[in-house]
Design a protein around this motif. Structure first.
Motif, PDB file in Angstrom:
ATOM      1  N   ALA A  17      33.524  32.662  53.021  1.00  0.00           N
ATOM      2  CA  ALA A  17      34.431  31.796  52.255  1.00  0.00           C
ATOM      3  C   ALA A  17      34.254  30.328  52.609  1.00  0.00           C
ATOM      4  O   ALA A  17      34.500  29.449  51.782  1.00  0.00           O
ATOM      5  N   LEU A  62      38.545  39.595  48.095  1.00  0.00           N
ATOM      6  CA  LEU A  62      37.676  39.586  49.285  1.00  0.00           C
ATOM      7  C   LEU A  62      38.140  40.649  50.282  1.00  0.00           C
ATOM      8  O   LEU A  62      37.339  41.451  50.780  1.00  0.00           O
ATOM      9  N   TRP A  91      36.175  44.237  51.305  1.00  0.00           N
ATOM     10  CA  TRP A  91      35.816  44.556  52.694  1.00  0.00           C
ATOM     11  C   TRP A  91      36.494  45.838  53.162  1.00  0.00           C
ATOM     12  O   TRP A  91      35.852  46.733  53.727  1.00  0.00           O
ATOM     13  N   GLY A 103      33.887  40.312  45.870  1.00  0.00           N
ATOM     14  CA  GLY A 103      35.327  40.494  45.723  1.00  0.00           C
ATOM     15  C   GLY A 103      36.057  39.181  45.562  1.00  0.00           C
ATOM     16  O   GLY A 103      36.999  39.072  44.764  1.00  0.00           O
ATOM     17  N   TRP A 104      35.626  38.146  46.293  1.00  0.00           N
ATOM     18  CA  TRP A 104      36.268  36.831  46.210  1.00  0.00           C
ATOM     19  C   TRP A 104      36.046  36.192  44.849  1.00  0.00           C
ATOM     20  O   TRP A 104      36.962  35.636  44.237  1.00  0.00           O
ATOM     21  N   MET A 153      31.993  40.982  50.243  1.00  0.00           N
ATOM     22  CA  MET A 153      33.121  40.049  50.352  1.00  0.00           C
ATOM     23  C   MET A 153      33.026  38.953  49.301  1.00  0.00           C
ATOM     24  O   MET A 153      34.030  38.597  48.651  1.00  0.00           O
ATOM     25  N   ALA A 154      31.825  38.398  49.132  1.00  0.00           N
ATOM     26  CA  ALA A 154      31.637  37.331  48.152  1.00  0.00           C
ATOM     27  C   ALA A 154      31.912  37.831  46.734  1.00  0.00           C
ATOM     28  O   ALA A 154      32.565  37.140  45.934  1.00  0.00           O
ATOM     29  N   GLN A 183      28.792  41.060  53.656  1.00  0.00           N
ATOM     30  CA  GLN A 183      29.029  39.682  53.230  1.00  0.00           C
ATOM     31  C   GLN A 183      28.858  39.528  51.730  1.00  0.00           C
ATOM     32  O   GLN A 183      29.635  38.823  51.075  1.00  0.00           O
ATOM     33  N   LEU A 201      33.928  37.087  57.261  1.00  0.00           N
ATOM     34  CA  LEU A 201      34.929  36.662  56.287  1.00  0.00           C
ATOM     35  C   LEU A 201      35.077  35.140  56.292  1.00  0.00           C
ATOM     36  O   LEU A 201      35.072  34.502  55.228  1.00  0.00           O
ATOM     37  N   TRP A 230      41.196  35.701  47.169  1.00  0.00           N
ATOM     38  CA  TRP A 230      41.334  36.210  48.538  1.00  0.00           C
ATOM     39  C   TRP A 230      41.697  37.683  48.579  1.00  0.00           C
ATOM     40  O   TRP A 230      41.227  38.434  49.430  1.00  0.00           O
TER      41      TRP A 230
END
Length: 390
Positions: free
Chosen positions: A310, A77, A81, A68-69, A65-66, A62, A306, A74
């Motif tokens: 987000a 993210l 992942w 990357g975002w 993902m954050a 998580q 995911l 998007w």
């Protein structure tokens, strides 16, 4: 696109080299993104870590993902992942194919099962120290373990987490979740999309079981079971074990021996522990091709994270300051320790320990993990090598 490729490249290197579990992963992330590349400040990074602790699902994935975002939207993210998850998912898929050919009853597999006893016991001790520091939370953890053993199954576990959260909100002080004062930057337009994502998270949690019951396609059964596991497991990492065991072992999809051997092997690969799902999806007795089963399991177990990351990021500054939320989370965390304690007994110990020498090897592996700096993957490999000699 340049930032997306940059995110993919950095996280692919991390996915190939990040041994040691979620806590170690967070250390690698800080070095890579705060110290070396300065993508965000230490305070903002601490905020992301706190958010991952608040949400159900795999904490390190998580945070990835954050990151990357925040770096590339998007595309970033998904790139973060995919790159962080793919190496270990492919390794676990390959291991499932090997187990399918060789079987999960050899000495090496028994050694992996005993290694899982030590790893899960070590996780229980570490989480208990952090999440159950006083008598009320320890009592709640013990009661949760007893309830889980007496009433196994995903529905009972969901009820347990809900009750534990209510008890925490009503009776426990709102401590923990110490986060930074400054907020991390939220992508433009995130608040408009967030309610849709959170609604989709809830809709899938309700709709997938209904769809799999009405349309008994094996792939849909897998997607539903693993989505539920990813959506309901608080604490990440080893805590997913009881939910997955209830869904795939008690239903007869995977044998207890194959389940425990695969869990042991998952300790020896880099990347997120939730890629254990790739092994399980490929190992089921359902009429699903192994590659499709692995894909359904991996997508199902990571998709809730995911949507939640987000969907929650734009509101985190408000949630983290709410005392009721923090108190409820303390109750949930105590119940999580109880869930993991119950899983340590069954299926881990009951599936692996059958003789005095099994006890000796499991205790020795546990002592190495507790008293030395030998990484978990090395302990797992050692147990696998010693297994045929027992």
């Amino acid at each position: 696109m340049r930032h997306v490729l940059e995110v993919f490249g950095v996280f692919l290197r991390l996915g190939l080299t990040s041994f040691g579990g979620p806590v170690a992963h967070l250390g690698y992330f800080r070095e890579a993104f705060v110290t070396r590349r300065a993508w965000l400040t230490d305070a903002a990074y601490a905020d992301l870590v706190a958010l991952a602790q608040f949400l159900p699902g795999p904490a390190s994935s998580q945070v990835g993902m954050a990151l990357g975002w925040l770096r590339a939207g998007w595309g970033g993210l998904v790139a973060a992942w995919l790159a962080f998850t793919l190496p270990s998912a492919l390794l676990m898929f390959a291991f499932a194919l090997g187990v399918g050919r060789l079987g999960a009853t050899g000495g090496w597999a028994h050694g992996l099962m005993l290694a899982s006893v030590a790893v899960v016991a070590h996780a229980v001790v570490g989480m208990a120290r952090t999440l159950t520091p006083d008598a009320p939370t320890r009592t709640l953890a013990v009661l949760s373990a007893a309830f889980t053993l007496l009433a196994p199954g995903p529905a009972a576990q969901l009820l347990l987490l809900l009750v534990a959260g209510l008890l925490g909100w009503r009776f426990l002080p709102a401590t923990g979740l110490l986060v930074a004062a400054d907020a991390f930057p939220v992508p433009r337009g995130a608040r408009r999309v967030a309610p849709v994502l959170l609604g989709l998270f809830v809709a899938l949690l309700v709709a997938l079981p209904l769809l799999s019951a009405a349309w008994p396609a094996p792939a849909l059964h897998l997607l539903s079971a693993f989505y539920r596991a990813g959506a309901l497991v608080f604490g990440g990492g080893h805590v997913v074990l009881p939910l997955l065991e209830a869904d795939v072992v008690r239903t007869g999809w995977v044998t207890p021996e194959a389940f425990t051997a695969g869990y042991g092997a998952a300790q020896a690969v880099p990347g997120p522990l939730f890629t254990f799902s790739a092994y399980l999806g490929a190992s089921t007795h359902l009429n699903v091709p192994p590659a499709l089963g692995a894909l359904c399991a991996v997508v199902g177990i990571f998709l809730p994270s995911l949507l939640l990351v987000a969907g929650t990021l734009p509101y985190w500054a408000t949630l983290r300051s709410n005392r009721a939320v923090r108190a409820a989370l303390r109750g949930v965390n105590a119940a999580v320790v109880g869930l993991l304690l119950a899983a340590l007994y069954t299926p881990v110990i009951t599936g692996a320990v059958h003789a005095p020498l099994d006890v000796v090897l499991a205790l020795a592996a546990f002592a190495v993990l507790v008293r030395t700096r030998v990484p978990a993957w090395a302990v797992v490999l050692g147990c696998a090598l010693l297994g045929p000699r027992l």
